[in-house]
Design a protein around this motif. Structure first.
Motif, PDB file in Angstrom:
ATOM      1  N   TYR A 414       7.465  -7.874  -8.292  1.00 49.23           N
ATOM      2  CA  TYR A 414       7.906  -6.672  -9.006  1.00 49.23           C
ATOM      3  C   TYR A 414       6.819  -6.158  -9.939  1.00 49.23           C
ATOM      4  O   TYR A 414       7.009  -5.169 -10.632  1.00 49.23           O
ATOM      5  CB  TYR A 414       9.204  -6.942  -9.787  1.00 49.23           C
ATOM      6  CG  TYR A 414       9.119  -8.069 -10.793  1.00 49.23           C
ATOM      7  CD1 TYR A 414       8.466  -7.896 -12.010  1.00 49.23           C
ATOM      8  CD2 TYR A 414       9.677  -9.304 -10.516  1.00 49.23           C
ATOM      9  CE1 TYR A 414       8.379  -8.935 -12.919  1.00 49.23           C
ATOM     10  CE2 TYR A 414       9.595 -10.353 -11.415  1.00 49.23           C
ATOM     11  CZ  TYR A 414       8.937 -10.157 -12.622  1.00 49.23           C
ATOM     12  OH  TYR A 414       8.827 -11.179 -13.523  1.00 49.23           O
ATOM     13  N   VAL A 415       5.690  -6.854  -9.977  1.00 49.42           N
ATOM     14  CA  VAL A 415       4.622  -6.451 -10.897  1.00 49.42           C
ATOM     15  C   VAL A 415       3.735  -5.416 -10.193  1.00 49.42           C
ATOM     16  O   VAL A 415       3.169  -5.678  -9.134  1.00 49.42           O
ATOM     17  CB  VAL A 415       3.797  -7.671 -11.354  1.00 49.42           C
ATOM     18  CG1 VAL A 415       2.649  -7.227 -12.250  1.00 49.42           C
ATOM     19  CG2 VAL A 415       4.696  -8.652 -12.087  1.00 49.42           C
ATOM     20  N   LEU A 416       3.667  -4.258 -10.814  1.00 45.30           N
ATOM     21  CA  LEU A 416       3.005  -3.103 -10.212  1.00 45.30           C
ATOM     22  C   LEU A 416       1.575  -3.392  -9.772  1.00 45.30           C
ATOM     23  O   LEU A 416       1.163  -3.036  -8.682  1.00 45.30           O
ATOM     24  CB  LEU A 416       3.014  -1.989 -11.266  1.00 45.30           C
ATOM     25  CG  LEU A 416       2.478  -0.620 -10.938  1.00 45.30           C
ATOM     26  CD1 LEU A 416       3.176  -0.034  -9.734  1.00 45.30           C
ATOM     27  CD2 LEU A 416       2.652   0.288 -12.138  1.00 45.30           C
ATOM     28  N   ASN A 417       0.821  -4.056 -10.620  1.00 44.79           N
ATOM     29  CA  ASN A 417      -0.599  -4.236 -10.286  1.00 44.79           C
ATOM     30  C   ASN A 417      -0.876  -5.576  -9.611  1.00 44.79           C
ATOM     31  O   ASN A 417      -2.001  -6.045  -9.609  1.00 44.79           O
ATOM     32  CB  ASN A 417      -1.489  -4.044 -11.520  1.00 44.79           C
ATOM     33  CG  ASN A 417      -0.887  -4.597 -12.791  1.00 44.79           C
ATOM     34  OD1 ASN A 417       0.255  -5.035 -12.805  1.00 44.79           O
ATOM     35  ND2 ASN A 417      -1.646  -4.583 -13.850  1.00 44.79           N
ATOM     36  N   ASN A 418       0.152  -6.186  -9.006  1.00 47.17           N
ATOM     37  CA  ASN A 418      -0.082  -7.432  -8.254  1.00 47.17           C
ATOM     38  C   ASN A 418       0.069  -7.231  -6.758  1.00 47.17           C
ATOM     39  O   ASN A 418       0.047  -8.184  -6.015  1.00 47.17           O
ATOM     40  CB  ASN A 418       0.968  -8.489  -8.650  1.00 47.17           C
ATOM     41  CG  ASN A 418       0.526  -9.289  -9.847  1.00 47.17           C
ATOM     42  OD1 ASN A 418      -0.574  -9.073 -10.343  1.00 47.17           O
ATOM     43  ND2 ASN A 418       1.378 -10.181 -10.294  1.00 47.17           N
ATOM     44  N   ALA A 419       0.297  -5.982  -6.343  1.00 49.24           N
ATOM     45  CA  ALA A 419       0.817  -5.804  -4.994  1.00 49.24           C
ATOM     46  C   ALA A 419      -0.208  -5.267  -4.001  1.00 49.24           C
ATOM     47  O   ALA A 419       0.092  -4.423  -3.193  1.00 49.24           O
ATOM     48  CB  ALA A 419       2.040  -4.907  -5.038  1.00 49.24           C
ATOM     49  N   GLY A 420      -1.418  -5.757  -4.051  1.00 47.97           N
ATOM     50  CA  GLY A 420      -2.367  -5.375  -3.022  1.00 47.97           C
ATOM     51  C   GLY A 420      -2.935  -4.003  -3.277  1.00 47.97           C
ATOM     52  O   GLY A 420      -3.527  -3.753  -4.316  1.00 47.97           O
ATOM     53  N   TRP A 421      -2.712  -3.072  -2.325  1.00 49.42           N
ATOM     54  CA  TRP A 421      -3.368  -1.773  -2.470  1.00 49.42           C
ATOM     55  C   TRP A 421      -2.723  -0.908  -3.542  1.00 49.42           C
ATOM     56  O   TRP A 421      -3.239   0.135  -3.889  1.00 49.42           O
ATOM     57  CB  TRP A 421      -3.448  -1.039  -1.133  1.00 49.42           C
ATOM     58  CG  TRP A 421      -2.150  -0.541  -0.585  1.00 49.42           C
ATOM     59  CD1 TRP A 421      -1.389   0.467  -1.077  1.00 49.42           C
ATOM     60  CD2 TRP A 421      -1.480  -0.999   0.589  1.00 49.42           C
ATOM     61  NE1 TRP A 421      -0.288   0.663  -0.295  1.00 49.42           N
ATOM     62  CE2 TRP A 421      -0.320  -0.212   0.740  1.00 49.42           C
ATOM     63  CE3 TRP A 421      -1.764  -1.978   1.535  1.00 49.42           C
ATOM     64  CZ2 TRP A 421       0.568  -0.391   1.798  1.00 49.42           C
ATOM     65  CZ3 TRP A 421      -0.884  -2.146   2.580  1.00 49.42           C
ATOM     66  CH2 TRP A 421       0.266  -1.368   2.705  1.00 49.42           C
ATOM     67  N   LYS A 422      -1.545  -1.326  -4.050  1.00 44.50           N
ATOM     68  CA  LYS A 422      -0.906  -0.532  -5.096  1.00 44.50           C
ATOM     69  C   LYS A 422      -1.595  -0.801  -6.428  1.00 44.50           C
ATOM     70  O   LYS A 422      -1.151  -1.594  -7.238  1.00 44.50           O
ATOM     71  CB  LYS A 422       0.576  -0.904  -5.204  1.00 44.50           C
ATOM     72  CG  LYS A 422       1.423  -0.231  -4.177  1.00 44.50           C
ATOM     73  CD  LYS A 422       2.866  -0.520  -4.420  1.00 44.50           C
ATOM     74  CE  LYS A 422       3.238  -1.818  -3.755  1.00 44.50           C
ATOM     75  NZ  LYS A 422       4.505  -2.340  -4.191  1.00 44.50           N
ATOM     76  N   ARG A 423      -2.715  -0.205  -6.666  1.00 46.36           N
ATOM     77  CA  ARG A 423      -3.424  -0.448  -7.912  1.00 46.36           C
ATOM     78  C   ARG A 423      -2.970   0.561  -8.951  1.00 46.36           C
ATOM     79  O   ARG A 423      -2.453   1.621  -8.631  1.00 46.36           O
ATOM     80  CB  ARG A 423      -4.926  -0.325  -7.693  1.00 46.36           C
ATOM     81  CG  ARG A 423      -5.369  -1.207  -6.578  1.00 46.36           C
ATOM     82  CD  ARG A 423      -6.761  -1.712  -6.716  1.00 46.36           C
ATOM     83  NE  ARG A 423      -7.144  -2.387  -5.496  1.00 46.36           N
ATOM     84  CZ  ARG A 423      -6.743  -3.605  -5.151  1.00 46.36           C
ATOM     85  NH1 ARG A 423      -5.970  -4.293  -5.949  1.00 46.36           N
ATOM     86  NH2 ARG A 423      -7.110  -4.137  -4.011  1.00 46.36           N
ATOM     87  N   VAL A 424      -3.171   0.203 -10.218  1.00 52.90           N
ATOM     88  CA  VAL A 424      -2.825   1.143 -11.271  1.00 52.90           C
ATOM     89  C   VAL A 424      -3.995   2.124 -11.357  1.00 52.90           C
ATOM     90  O   VAL A 424      -5.108   1.749 -11.671  1.00 52.90           O
ATOM     91  CB  VAL A 424      -2.610   0.404 -12.599  1.00 52.90           C
ATOM     92  CG1 VAL A 424      -2.240   1.388 -13.688  1.00 52.90           C
ATOM     93  CG2 VAL A 424      -1.522  -0.629 -12.423  1.00 52.90           C
ATOM     94  N   ASP A 425      -3.712   3.360 -11.013  1.00 54.92           N
ATOM     95  CA  ASP A 425      -4.806   4.331 -10.898  1.00 54.92           C
ATOM     96  C   ASP A 425      -5.401   4.660 -12.252  1.00 54.92           C
ATOM     97  O   ASP A 425      -4.746   4.561 -13.285  1.00 54.92           O
ATOM     98  CB  ASP A 425      -4.286   5.602 -10.221  1.00 54.92           C
ATOM     99  CG  ASP A 425      -3.926   5.323  -8.778  1.00 54.92           C
ATOM    100  OD1 ASP A 425      -4.765   4.743  -8.096  1.00 54.92           O
ATOM    101  OD2 ASP A 425      -2.798   5.659  -8.368  1.00 54.92           O
ATOM    102  N   ALA A 426      -6.645   5.095 -12.215  1.00 48.12           N
ATOM    103  CA  ALA A 426      -7.437   5.299 -13.430  1.00 48.12           C
ATOM    104  C   ALA A 426      -6.721   6.068 -14.549  1.00 48.12           C
ATOM    105  O   ALA A 426      -6.727   5.595 -15.684  1.00 48.12           O
ATOM    106  CB  ALA A 426      -8.738   5.977 -13.055  1.00 48.12           C
TER     107      ALA A 426
END
Ligand code: FAD
Length: 448
Positions: A414-426
């Motif tokens: 459920y962690v947004l920035n742990n999911a591969g290509w789903k990065r937290v955008d700039a």
């Protein structure tokens, strides 16, 4: 007074609920798709559910939350499948369902309140001869705000790409969580500040998207001897620029038996494709399918397909409700030991990598492809069904999949920035400081 009582006093007049049944219902989404997330999120509960009826009411709630430092988890239809809408730290669950107005429709563009469902939007657009370019298979329950904040692609992506593509979302209006909340309009690339941010960067109250001309979408299910034949047809059909299409989904021969009444139309041992095609061009599509060895096993005209979608009438539900993550849902109903992954393939070698995965994993992975246009190319992503034995094996499968050439986005976090290509955008972290200075929005969804 408890903190909830203080908050209730602050939001006097706003519709809210604190009974256990409502809090349970509003604190859950489809996280239980994941055998890893289920035990982690089963007991998470909000302390109060608030249902605003106007942007002013959203602003009053945001102000009260900021003053009392109460967490807010925004909720659309609650159909996210990674626990995005599950409140991890109690507080308020903000139900956007009553903000469901069609705000404006013009040629090729529409603005909708964030809580409007994608199905209701399409019903309202039909008399204008227009439609949403794409929607998730949860069209009936999913809201447009929830799709922008938590979704990616869906029926229509074979023609129009995905949410992250430039121009796919033209503008959003966002309420900040401060003592004196602001209503900000984000346009163009600024939309990225809230796109796929799980509602941690502001409360989206309206969404403006480009629209497509509405087509009469006919439905077909087609059987093929092998997964490879079905996939080759899917690729050729998605590349057929002259044919208007809404959906191209392909299934390994072991999947149709998991698709209930519709699946039983596919002869045993055969792979299958589900297609939505503009009715006047259905015959051209069928010619292509037959040239790839396909046999039509289910056909419904556009009127029947629309009745199934709009009115829930028909022998089977709308065919898109068998595709994307609905395939996983149907399979889970029949086989709870199954789970799933989300994969992307390199467009130049998608069929080759798919073949490698199918050979390597055998009965451990049942391939399910969804064709999409990505950066001008016709390719597919996959939501394969995976036999679940243990977390350790699931992680090995992900690593082996990457080694064989596909990219994995982990749907078991459920962690947004742990999911591969789903990065937290700039632009997102910077905007968060502005939109949520006290870090009250959906806390716990961002790894620090
Ligand atoms: P919710 O689940 O309520 O919320 C999703 C996230 O957005 C949460 O983090 C929430 O806090 C946040 N959020 C919601 N509303 C707002 C708002 N107004 N402002 C700020 N943040 C907000 N996804 C796809 O992309 N394509 C598919 O085809 C697809 N198929 C699915 C099939 C099934 C059976 C299931 C269970 C899920 C599927 N999904 C799919 C995932 C999900 O249905 C979609 O992403 C859907 O668009 C989410 O919308 P929602 O209104 O239910 O959002």
């Amino acid at each position: 007074m408890s903190s909830t009582q203080v908050l209730i006093a602050e939001i006097d007049g706003l519709e809210h609920a604190t009974d256990a049944a409502t809090l349970r219902l509003k604190s859950r989404d489809f996280f239980w798709f994941s055998p890893l997330l289920k035990p982690q999120l089963d007991d998470c509960r909000a302390e109060i559910s608030v249902r605003p009826h106007s942007v002013d009411e959203v602003m009053r709630l945001a102000s009260a939350a900021a003053r009392t430092r109460t967490p807010i988890t925004v909720r659309g239809g609650g159909t996210g499948n990674y626990g995005q809408a599950v409140p991890l730290k109690g507080g308020i669950v903000l139900d956007m369902g009553a903000l469901d107005q069609v705000i404006e429709v013009k040629p090729a563009v529409g603005t909708f309140a964030a809580g409007a469902t994608m199905l209701e939007i399409d019903k309202a657009l039909a008399p204008h001869g227009q439609e949403l370019r794409f929607y998730p298979s949860t069209r009936k329950q999913a809201t447009i705000g929830g799709f922008v904040a938590g979704g990616a692609a869906g029926a229509g992506s074979c023609t129009w790409g995905q949410l992250s593509d430039a121009g796919a979302v033209l503008a959003v209006e966002v309420v900040t969580v401060e003592e004196a909340p602001k209503l900000l309009k984000l346009e163009g690339p600024d939309v990225l500040k809230v796109l796929h941010a799980y509602g941690i960067n502001g409360i989206i109250v309206s969404v403006t998207v480009p629209l497509a001309p509405a087509h009469p979408w006919a439905e077909r299910m087609i059987a093929f001897d092998t997964l490879e034949a079905a996939a080759r047809f899917g690729q050729a059909f998605t590349e057929a620029d002259g044919i208007a299409k809404k959906l191209v989904s392909v299934f390994d021969p072991r999947i149709p038996p998991k698709l209930g009444r519709l699946g039983r139309k596919v002869p045993e041992g055969k792979a299958a494709a589900i297609i939505m095609v503009a009715e006047p061009q259905a015959a051209a599509m069928e010619d292509m399918a037959r040239a790839h060895g396909g046999e039509i096993v289910f056909a419904r005209d556009a009127e029947g397909a629309q009745m199934a979608a709009f009115e829930g009438k028909g022998e089977v539900g709308p065919l898109y409700e068998y595709t994307w993550n609905h395939t996983t849902l149907h399979a889970l109903k029949r086989d709870p030991a199954i789970t799933y992954l989300q994969l992307r393939f390199p467009p130049d070698s998608n069929l080759e990598v798919m073949g490698r995965l199918a050979e390597h994993f055998g009965d451990e992975m049942l391939m399910h492809l969804e064709f999409q246009r990505r950066f001008g190319r016709a390719t597919f992503s996959a939501l394969p069904l995976v036999q679940f034995t243990s977390e350790a094996r699931l992680r090995e499968i992900m690593a082996e999949t990457e080694a064989l050439g596909a990219q994995v986005s982990d749907p078991h976090t459920y962690v947004l920035n742990n999911a591969g290509w789903k990065r937290v955008d700039a632009p997102q972290p910077e905007f968060k400081r502005q939109a949520d200075p006290y870090s009250l929005l959906n806390p716990g969804k961002l790894a620090e």
